[in-house]
Motif scaffolding. Structure first.
Motif, PDB file in Angstrom:
ATOM      1  N   ARG A 111      32.910  20.927 -21.781  1.00 57.95           N
ATOM      2  CA  ARG A 111      33.515  20.563 -22.877  1.00 57.95           C
ATOM      3  C   ARG A 111      33.238  19.400 -23.719  1.00 57.95           C
ATOM      4  N   GLU A 112      33.127  18.244 -22.830  1.00 56.84           N
ATOM      5  CA  GLU A 112      32.713  16.962 -23.264  1.00 56.84           C
ATOM      6  C   GLU A 112      31.349  16.988 -23.744  1.00 56.84           C
ATOM      7  N   ASN A 113      30.468  17.945 -22.981  1.00 56.47           N
ATOM      8  CA  ASN A 113      29.006  17.725 -23.382  1.00 56.47           C
ATOM      9  C   ASN A 113      28.467  19.252 -23.134  1.00 56.47           C
ATOM     10  N   PRO A 114      28.548  19.827 -24.449  1.00 53.74           N
ATOM     11  CA  PRO A 114      28.277  21.379 -24.364  1.00 53.74           C
ATOM     12  C   PRO A 114      26.804  21.571 -23.872  1.00 53.74           C
ATOM     13  N   HIS A 115      25.931  20.579 -24.249  1.00 56.04           N
ATOM     14  CA  HIS A 115      24.250  21.078 -23.536  1.00 56.04           C
ATOM     15  C   HIS A 115      24.038  20.450 -22.274  1.00 56.04           C
ATOM     16  N   ALA A 116      25.230  19.826 -21.437  1.00 56.91           N
ATOM     17  CA  ALA A 116      24.926  19.152 -20.335  1.00 56.91           C
ATOM     18  C   ALA A 116      23.732  19.978 -19.384  1.00 56.91           C
ATOM     19  N   HIS A 117      24.221  21.215 -19.369  1.00 57.95           N
ATOM     20  CA  HIS A 117      23.056  21.963 -18.620  1.00 57.95           C
ATOM     21  C   HIS A 117      21.713  22.082 -18.868  1.00 57.95           C
ATOM     22  N   LEU A 118      21.466  21.906 -20.108  1.00 52.67           N
ATOM     23  CA  LEU A 118      20.382  21.774 -20.691  1.00 52.67           C
ATOM     24  C   LEU A 118      19.438  20.295 -20.539  1.00 52.67           C
ATOM     25  N   ASP A 119      20.255  19.592 -20.333  1.00 55.18           N
ATOM     26  CA  ASP A 119      19.961  18.049 -20.317  1.00 55.18           C
ATOM     27  C   ASP A 119      18.794  17.739 -19.311  1.00 55.18           C
ATOM     28  N   PRO A 120      19.000  18.363 -18.173  1.00 54.89           N
ATOM     29  CA  PRO A 120      17.800  18.217 -16.900  1.00 54.89           C
ATOM     30  C   PRO A 120      16.577  18.629 -17.307  1.00 54.89           C
ATOM     31  N   ASP A 172      20.020  29.158 -24.336  1.00 56.65           N
ATOM     32  CA  ASP A 172      21.241  29.477 -23.658  1.00 56.65           C
ATOM     33  C   ASP A 172      21.741  30.495 -24.546  1.00 56.65           C
ATOM     34  N   GLN A 173      21.555  31.995 -24.239  1.00 55.38           N
ATOM     35  CA  GLN A 173      22.008  33.029 -24.969  1.00 55.38           C
ATOM     36  C   GLN A 173      23.516  33.051 -24.861  1.00 55.38           C
ATOM     37  N   LEU A 174      24.160  32.710 -24.020  1.00 61.09           N
ATOM     38  CA  LEU A 174      25.610  32.689 -23.881  1.00 61.09           C
ATOM     39  C   LEU A 174      26.429  31.834 -24.434  1.00 61.09           C
ATOM     40  N   ASN A 175      25.986  30.328 -24.686  1.00 59.28           N
ATOM     41  CA  ASN A 175      26.576  29.309 -25.310  1.00 59.28           C
ATOM     42  C   ASN A 175      25.981  29.136 -26.606  1.00 59.28           C
ATOM     43  N   LEU A 176      24.923  29.736 -27.103  1.00 57.91           N
ATOM     44  CA  LEU A 176      24.240  29.498 -28.549  1.00 57.91           C
ATOM     45  C   LEU A 176      23.683  28.080 -28.590  1.00 57.91           C
ATOM     46  N   MET A 177      22.787  27.870 -27.780  1.00 55.69           N
ATOM     47  CA  MET A 177      22.227  26.499 -28.089  1.00 55.69           C
ATOM     48  C   MET A 177      20.673  26.585 -27.075  1.00 55.69           C
ATOM     49  N   GLY A 178      19.723  25.709 -27.630  1.00 59.30           N
ATOM     50  CA  GLY A 178      18.378  25.714 -27.362  1.00 59.30           C
ATOM     51  C   GLY A 178      17.664  24.373 -27.469  1.00 59.30           C
ATOM     52  N   ILE A 179      16.401  24.767 -26.781  1.00 62.42           N
ATOM     53  CA  ILE A 179      15.370  23.558 -27.045  1.00 62.42           C
ATOM     54  C   ILE A 179      14.106  24.292 -27.720  1.00 62.42           C
ATOM     55  N   GLU A 180      13.997  23.629 -28.774  1.00 61.17           N
ATOM     56  CA  GLU A 180      12.938  24.098 -29.483  1.00 61.17           C
ATOM     57  C   GLU A 180      11.598  23.086 -29.395  1.00 61.17           C
ATOM     58  N   ALA A 181      10.338  23.931 -29.361  1.00 55.84           N
ATOM     59  CA  ALA A 181       9.054  23.164 -29.060  1.00 55.84           C
ATOM     60  C   ALA A 181       8.015  23.989 -29.753  1.00 55.84           C
ATOM     61  N   PRO A 182       6.879  23.272 -30.226  1.00 55.87           N
ATOM     62  CA  PRO A 182       5.890  23.793 -30.962  1.00 55.87           C
ATOM     63  C   PRO A 182       5.132  24.827 -30.019  1.00 55.87           C
ATOM     64  N   LEU A 183       4.494  25.972 -30.515  1.00 59.90           N
ATOM     65  CA  LEU A 183       3.568  27.046 -29.837  1.00 59.90           C
ATOM     66  C   LEU A 183       2.609  26.523 -29.384  1.00 59.90           C
ATOM     67  N   PRO A 184       1.942  26.536 -28.081  1.00 63.05           N
ATOM     68  CA  PRO A 184       0.721  26.182 -27.648  1.00 63.05           C
ATOM     69  C   PRO A 184      -0.328  26.809 -28.325  1.00 63.05           C
ATOM     70  N   ARG A 185      -1.364  26.386 -28.544  1.00 63.87           N
ATOM     71  CA  ARG A 185      -2.662  27.116 -29.154  1.00 63.87           C
ATOM     72  C   ARG A 185      -3.235  28.508 -28.439  1.00 63.87           C
ATOM     73  N   ASP A 186      -2.861  28.446 -27.056  1.00 59.12           N
ATOM     74  CA  ASP A 186      -3.330  29.593 -26.481  1.00 59.12           C
ATOM     75  C   ASP A 186      -2.373  30.803 -26.495  1.00 59.12           C
ATOM     76  N   LEU A 187      -1.313  30.684 -27.120  1.00 58.61           N
ATOM     77  CA  LEU A 187      -0.340  31.946 -27.032  1.00 58.61           C
ATOM     78  C   LEU A 187      -0.240  32.517 -28.435  1.00 58.61           C
ATOM     79  N   PRO A 188      -0.061  33.710 -28.389  1.00 63.93           N
ATOM     80  CA  PRO A 188      -0.099  34.305 -29.721  1.00 63.93           C
ATOM     81  C   PRO A 188       1.202  34.210 -30.448  1.00 63.93           C
ATOM     82  N   ALA A 189       1.209  34.277 -31.996  1.00 63.72           N
ATOM     83  CA  ALA A 189       2.654  33.773 -32.789  1.00 63.72           C
ATOM     84  C   ALA A 189       3.147  35.143 -32.848  1.00 63.72           C
ATOM     85  N   VAL A 190       3.726  35.657 -31.730  1.00 67.03           N
ATOM     86  CA  VAL A 190       4.620  36.830 -31.678  1.00 67.03           C
ATOM     87  C   VAL A 190       5.918  36.734 -31.224  1.00 67.03           C
TER      88      VAL A 190
END
Length: 122
Positions: free
Chosen positions: A19-28, A98-116
């Motif tokens: 409750r105090e830190n909603p993204h605590a599970h993603l911090d590691p 995290d599909q359940l708690n509506l939070m995420g970590i975003e990063a650029p797409l690597p060059r070797d992966l298609p933009a799909v």
């Protein structure tokens, strides 16, 4: 070695934060990415105050193989690649969300992966 076996030394990621830190599970995950040379370009912030969506943005693509070797993820956390929307909005990127708690970590797409729109197995 499979998840849950005595030989599995990977750290489990919790299904949700606190409750105090909603993204605590993603911090590691963020801490691991930082230790592997990634950087935060935008720290945790609420994207949508109505739904409470939280987002953090990294400078470089995820270290996918290292994440798999380091952590065991619950089924509610998924990694995917995302293309621009048909109207041109949004950006090509990766998101570990995290599909359940509506939070995420975003990063650029690597060059070797298609933009799909595609899921990457964790």
């Amino acid at each position: 070695m499979s998840a849950g076996t005595p030989d599995d030394v990977r750290a489990p990621i919790a299904a949700s934060g606190t409750r105090e830190n909603p993204h605590a599970h993603l911090d590691p995950i963020v801490a691991a990415e930082l230790s592997w040379g990634n950087r935060i370009t935008k720290d945790w912030h609420i994207v949508d105050y109505h739904f409470g969506d939280w987002l953090l943005t990294l400078e470089k693509p995820f270290h996918v193989d290292r994440l798999r070797e380091t952590f065991v993820f619950p089924g509610t956390i998924r990694l995917g690649t995302y293309a621009r929307h048909s109207d041109g909005s949004g950006g090509v990127r990766m998101c570990l969300g995290d599909q359940l708690n509506l939070m995420g970590i975003e990063a650029p797409l690597p060059r070797d992966l298609p933009a799909v729109n595609a899921e990457i197995e964790l």
